[in-house]
Design a protein around this motif. Structure first.
Motif, PDB file in Angstrom:
ATOM      1  N   ARG A 191     -29.553  22.520 -57.942  1.00 29.99           N
ATOM      2  CA  ARG A 191     -30.011  21.812 -59.144  1.00 29.99           C
ATOM      3  C   ARG A 191     -30.339  22.789 -60.257  1.00 29.99           C
ATOM      4  NH1 ARG A 191     -34.534  20.330 -61.950  1.00 29.99           N
ATOM      5  NH2 ARG A 191     -35.944  21.467 -60.552  1.00 29.99           N
ATOM      6  N   SER A 192     -29.960  22.422 -61.488  1.00 30.97           N
ATOM      7  CA  SER A 192     -30.398  23.094 -62.698  1.00 30.97           C
ATOM      8  C   SER A 192     -30.786  22.000 -63.682  1.00 30.97           C
ATOM      9  CB  SER A 192     -29.289  23.971 -63.283  1.00 30.97           C
ATOM     10  OG  SER A 192     -29.713  24.569 -64.501  1.00 30.97           O
ATOM     11  N   GLN A 193     -32.109  21.811 -63.862  1.00 29.78           N
ATOM     12  CA  GLN A 193     -32.644  20.727 -64.681  1.00 29.78           C
ATOM     13  C   GLN A 193     -32.104  19.377 -64.172  1.00 29.78           C
ATOM     14  OE1 GLN A 193     -32.428  23.785 -68.290  1.00 29.78           O
ATOM     15  NE2 GLN A 193     -32.831  21.742 -69.027  1.00 29.78           N
ATOM     16  N   LEU A 204     -26.572  18.753 -61.028  1.00 28.52           N
ATOM     17  CA  LEU A 204     -26.262  19.354 -59.731  1.00 28.52           C
ATOM     18  C   LEU A 204     -24.901  20.024 -59.848  1.00 28.52           C
ATOM     19  CD1 LEU A 204     -27.328  16.549 -57.224  1.00 28.52           C
ATOM     20  CD2 LEU A 204     -28.334  18.822 -57.399  1.00 28.52           C
ATOM     21  N   TYR A 205     -24.776  21.252 -59.307  1.00 34.50           N
ATOM     22  CA  TYR A 205     -23.517  21.973 -59.444  1.00 34.50           C
ATOM     23  C   TYR A 205     -23.193  22.734 -58.162  1.00 34.50           C
ATOM     24  CZ  TYR A 205     -26.262  26.248 -59.931  1.00 34.50           C
ATOM     25  OH  TYR A 205     -27.116  27.296 -59.692  1.00 34.50           O
ATOM     26  N   ARG A 206     -21.915  23.049 -58.023  1.00 35.92           N
ATOM     27  CA  ARG A 206     -21.440  23.882 -56.925  1.00 35.92           C
ATOM     28  C   ARG A 206     -20.254  24.697 -57.424  1.00 35.92           C
ATOM     29  NH1 ARG A 206     -19.436  20.851 -51.570  1.00 35.92           N
ATOM     30  NH2 ARG A 206     -17.521  20.610 -52.788  1.00 35.92           N
ATOM     31  N   PRO A 207     -20.230  26.014 -57.194  1.00 38.22           N
ATOM     32  CA  PRO A 207     -19.085  26.820 -57.630  1.00 38.22           C
ATOM     33  C   PRO A 207     -17.796  26.330 -56.980  1.00 38.22           C
ATOM     34  CG  PRO A 207     -20.928  28.227 -57.039  1.00 38.22           C
ATOM     35  CD  PRO A 207     -21.291  26.846 -56.589  1.00 38.22           C
ATOM     36  N   THR A 208     -16.750  26.271 -57.767  1.00 34.86           N
ATOM     37  CA  THR A 208     -15.450  25.852 -57.245  1.00 34.86           C
ATOM     38  C   THR A 208     -14.344  26.634 -57.951  1.00 34.86           C
ATOM     39  OG1 THR A 208     -13.965  23.955 -56.926  1.00 34.86           O
ATOM     40  CG2 THR A 208     -15.409  23.897 -58.854  1.00 34.86           C
ATOM     41  N   CYS A 209     -14.489  27.941 -57.956  1.00 34.55           N
ATOM     42  CA  CYS A 209     -13.533  28.802 -58.634  1.00 34.55           C
ATOM     43  C   CYS A 209     -12.160  28.711 -57.970  1.00 34.55           C
ATOM     44  CB  CYS A 209     -14.029  30.246 -58.635  1.00 34.55           C
ATOM     45  SG  CYS A 209     -15.633  30.440 -59.455  1.00 34.55           S
ATOM     46  N   SER A 210     -11.126  28.849 -58.781  1.00 36.11           N
ATOM     47  CA  SER A 210      -9.767  28.634 -58.278  1.00 36.11           C
ATOM     48  C   SER A 210      -9.295  29.736 -57.342  1.00 36.11           C
ATOM     49  CB  SER A 210      -8.788  28.505 -59.448  1.00 36.11           C
ATOM     50  OG  SER A 210      -8.822  29.682 -60.244  1.00 36.11           O
ATOM     51  N   ASP A 211      -9.807  30.963 -57.497  1.00 36.72           N
ATOM     52  CA  ASP A 211      -9.310  32.063 -56.668  1.00 36.72           C
ATOM     53  C   ASP A 211     -10.440  32.862 -56.019  1.00 36.72           C
ATOM     54  OD1 ASP A 211     -10.317  33.182 -58.919  1.00 36.72           O
ATOM     55  OD2 ASP A 211      -8.569  34.430 -59.382  1.00 36.72           O
ATOM     56  N   CYS A 212     -11.585  32.215 -55.801  1.00 40.26           N
ATOM     57  CA  CYS A 212     -12.721  32.911 -55.219  1.00 40.26           C
ATOM     58  C   CYS A 212     -13.615  31.920 -54.499  1.00 40.26           C
ATOM     59  CB  CYS A 212     -13.506  33.624 -56.322  1.00 40.26           C
ATOM     60  SG  CYS A 212     -14.994  34.466 -55.750  1.00 40.26           S
ATOM     61  N   ALA A 213     -14.154  32.327 -53.357  1.00 36.75           N
ATOM     62  CA  ALA A 213     -15.087  31.483 -52.612  1.00 36.75           C
ATOM     63  C   ALA A 213     -16.297  32.305 -52.180  1.00 36.75           C
ATOM     64  CB  ALA A 213     -14.393  30.875 -51.383  1.00 36.75           C
ATOM     65  N   LEU A 268     -26.483  16.004 -51.773  1.00 37.22           N
ATOM     66  CA  LEU A 268     -25.596  17.072 -52.241  1.00 37.22           C
ATOM     67  C   LEU A 268     -26.149  18.461 -51.948  1.00 37.22           C
ATOM     68  CD1 LEU A 268     -24.066  15.729 -55.576  1.00 37.22           C
ATOM     69  CD2 LEU A 268     -23.323  15.425 -53.217  1.00 37.22           C
ATOM     70  N   SER A 269     -27.469  18.595 -51.842  1.00 37.30           N
ATOM     71  CA  SER A 269     -28.030  19.888 -51.452  1.00 37.30           C
ATOM     72  C   SER A 269     -27.561  20.280 -50.060  1.00 37.30           C
ATOM     73  CB  SER A 269     -29.569  19.846 -51.495  1.00 37.30           C
ATOM     74  OG  SER A 269     -30.036  19.704 -52.817  1.00 37.30           O
ATOM     75  N   LYS A 270     -27.376  19.289 -49.198  1.00 33.29           N
ATOM     76  CA  LYS A 270     -26.864  19.551 -47.846  1.00 33.29           C
ATOM     77  C   LYS A 270     -25.387  19.932 -47.859  1.00 33.29           C
ATOM     78  CE  LYS A 270     -29.992  16.198 -45.625  1.00 33.29           C
ATOM     79  NZ  LYS A 270     -30.532  15.488 -46.807  1.00 33.29           N
ATOM     80  N   GLN A 271     -24.731  19.784 -49.015  1.00 27.44           N
ATOM     81  CA  GLN A 271     -23.306  20.091 -49.140  1.00 27.44           C
ATOM     82  C   GLN A 271     -23.070  21.242 -50.118  1.00 27.44           C
ATOM     83  OE1 GLN A 271     -20.895  16.219 -49.277  1.00 27.44           O
ATOM     84  NE2 GLN A 271     -23.002  15.447 -49.490  1.00 27.44           N
ATOM     85  N   GLY A 272     -24.067  22.115 -50.226  1.00 23.90           N
ATOM     86  CA  GLY A 272     -23.878  23.346 -50.987  1.00 23.90           C
ATOM     87  C   GLY A 272     -24.165  23.266 -52.464  1.00 23.90           C
ATOM     88  N   MET A 317     -12.878  34.171 -63.790  1.00 27.46           N
ATOM     89  CA  MET A 317     -13.316  33.018 -64.571  1.00 27.46           C
ATOM     90  C   MET A 317     -14.115  32.080 -63.674  1.00 27.46           C
ATOM     91  SD  MET A 317     -13.265  31.477 -67.531  1.00 27.46           S
ATOM     92  CE  MET A 317     -11.925  32.277 -68.411  1.00 27.46           C
ATOM     93  N   GLU A 318     -15.363  31.831 -64.054  1.00 21.56           N
ATOM     94  CA  GLU A 318     -16.219  30.961 -63.258  1.00 21.56           C
ATOM     95  C   GLU A 318     -15.880  29.498 -63.514  1.00 21.56           C
ATOM     96  OE1 GLU A 318     -20.986  30.605 -62.350  1.00 21.56           O
ATOM     97  OE2 GLU A 318     -20.338  30.903 -64.411  1.00 21.56           O
ATOM     98  N   ARG A 319     -15.901  28.710 -62.454  1.00 18.72           N
ATOM     99  CA  ARG A 319     -15.689  27.276 -62.576  1.00 18.72           C
ATOM    100  C   ARG A 319     -16.657  26.558 -61.645  1.00 18.72           C
ATOM    101  NH1 ARG A 319      -9.880  24.686 -61.169  1.00 18.72           N
ATOM    102  NH2 ARG A 319     -10.597  25.198 -59.057  1.00 18.72           N
ATOM    103  N   LYS A 320     -17.244  25.454 -62.133  1.00 17.19           N
ATOM    104  CA  LYS A 320     -18.225  24.714 -61.341  1.00 17.19           C
ATOM    105  C   LYS A 320     -17.871  23.239 -61.300  1.00 17.19           C
ATOM    106  CE  LYS A 320     -22.096  27.798 -62.458  1.00 17.19           C
ATOM    107  NZ  LYS A 320     -23.412  27.918 -63.133  1.00 17.19           N
ATOM    108  N   LEU A 321     -18.181  22.638 -60.159  1.00 15.17           N
ATOM    109  CA  LEU A 321     -18.126  21.192 -60.001  1.00 15.17           C
ATOM    110  C   LEU A 321     -19.542  20.686 -60.209  1.00 15.17           C
ATOM    111  CD1 LEU A 321     -16.505  18.657 -59.059  1.00 15.17           C
ATOM    112  CD2 LEU A 321     -17.192  19.247 -56.733  1.00 15.17           C
ATOM    113  N   PHE A 322     -19.743  19.715 -61.093  1.00 17.11           N
ATOM    114  CA  PHE A 322     -21.113  19.292 -61.371  1.00 17.11           C
ATOM    115  C   PHE A 322     -21.187  17.787 -61.612  1.00 17.11           C
ATOM    116  CE2 PHE A 322     -19.322  20.052 -65.551  1.00 17.11           C
ATOM    117  CZ  PHE A 322     -19.875  19.054 -66.356  1.00 17.11           C
ATOM    118  N   THR A 323     -22.405  17.265 -61.504  1.00 15.75           N
ATOM    119  CA  THR A 323     -22.660  15.855 -61.772  1.00 15.75           C
ATOM    120  C   THR A 323     -24.058  15.713 -62.357  1.00 15.75           C
ATOM    121  OG1 THR A 323     -22.698  13.618 -60.809  1.00 15.75           O
ATOM    122  CG2 THR A 323     -23.585  15.394 -59.461  1.00 15.75           C
ATOM    123  N   ALA A 324     -24.248  14.678 -63.150  1.00 20.83           N
ATOM    124  CA  ALA A 324     -25.562  14.407 -63.723  1.00 20.83           C
ATOM    125  C   ALA A 324     -26.507  13.933 -62.626  1.00 20.83           C
ATOM    126  CB  ALA A 324     -25.447  13.356 -64.824  1.00 20.83           C
TER     127      ALA A 324
END
Length: 262
Positions: A28-30, A33-42, A21-25, A1-8
């Motif tokens: 951008r999508s439109q 800003l997002y970064r994967p934060t899956c519970s059991d995968c990195a 935030l680009s320097k922190q992984g 199950m994919e999970r993302k941390l995101f902000t407008a």
């Protein structure tokens, strides 16, 4: 199950937030800003090339020679019919079962045009030696950060894969960044063990954002265990570690636009 941390991503401080935030992984999508934060995968790790330390391989030098006839142009983020036709051809040939396969012309235009930061569309054309007609053969949506170029999304004529045109676009972005005095080219996410992502590991001076820091990529096999760690930090702990920009700081000076021809 994919999970993302995101902000407008919006408002007058959008560029500063995107730079930080680009320097922190993050990516951008439109206007997000997002970064994967899956519970059991990195597995998904942001990747970037250090321009000053990059040295092309023999294969990459051959790629530059094969595509030396292409011309580059830089335009504002405005979608065109030629871009969409190339985009559809690319998806139907290479990613027919992907998440973007059903994207229509309006969604494509939104992907290109909805950007609150400094973005360019880098186009590559081939010229017919007999007729002089120019054909669009590759396109890259590119953000200009304070420390580099971020390749948001690129696509190209599928039959030119034999000439490694996808690799060429990355190599050319390294040249653009060097010309502009920018230290990095951000490539998006690299996933160890993924065949589709494996090409990124073939670039020298590649760094990946892993465990809250940028590390030079070593042997790609060394990262395989990171695909399924036993435990990741809770989202709240991850958020607490994010460094936000000083919103009162003076706006940055924009680097020059890419040159129009190669």
């Amino acid at each position: 199950m994919e999970r993302k941390l995101f902000t407008a991503l919006q408002g007058e401080n959008a560029e500063a937030l995107n730079d930080s935030l680009s320097k922190q992984g993050f990516r951008r999508s439109q206007n997000v800003l997002y970064r994967p934060t899956c519970s059991d995968c990195a597995a998904c790790m942001s990747a970037r090339i250090r321009v000053a330390d990059f040295n092309p391989t023999k294969s990459q030098r051959r790629t530059l020679n094969k595509n030396g006839n292409l011309t580059r142009s830089s335009t504002s983020p405005w979608a065109s019919e030629a871009q969409y036709a190339l985009f559809r051809e690319y998806l139907e040939t290479r990613h027919a079962d992907g998440g973007m396969a059903d994207m229509d012309v309006f969604e494509f235009a939104a992907m290109i045009e909805e950007t609150p930061i400094r973005t360019r569309v880098i186009e590559y054309h081939a010229t017919d030696p007999d007729t002089g007609e120019r054909e669009l053969v590759a396109t890259c949506l590119t953000d200009i950060l304070d420390d580099g170029l971020s390749m948001v999304y690129s696509f190209y004529k599928p039959e030119l894969a034999r000439d490694s045109i996808g690799t060429y676009v990355i190599l050319d972005h390294i040249d653009i960044a060097r010309e502009a005095g920018l230290p990095f080219v951000y490539l998006g996410y690299w996933v160890p063990g993924s065949k589709k992502m494996g090409y990124k590991a073939r670039f020298s001076a590649l760094e990946v954002y892993n465990n809250d820091q940028w590390d030079e990529l070593s042997d790609p096999l060394d990262y395989a265990a990171e695909r399924h760690p036993l435990e990741n930090e809770p989202v709240a702990a991850q958020v607490a570690k994010i460094n936000l920009p000083d919103m009162q700081s003076t706006p940055r000076t924009a680097p020059p636009d890419p040159k129009t021809e190669y």
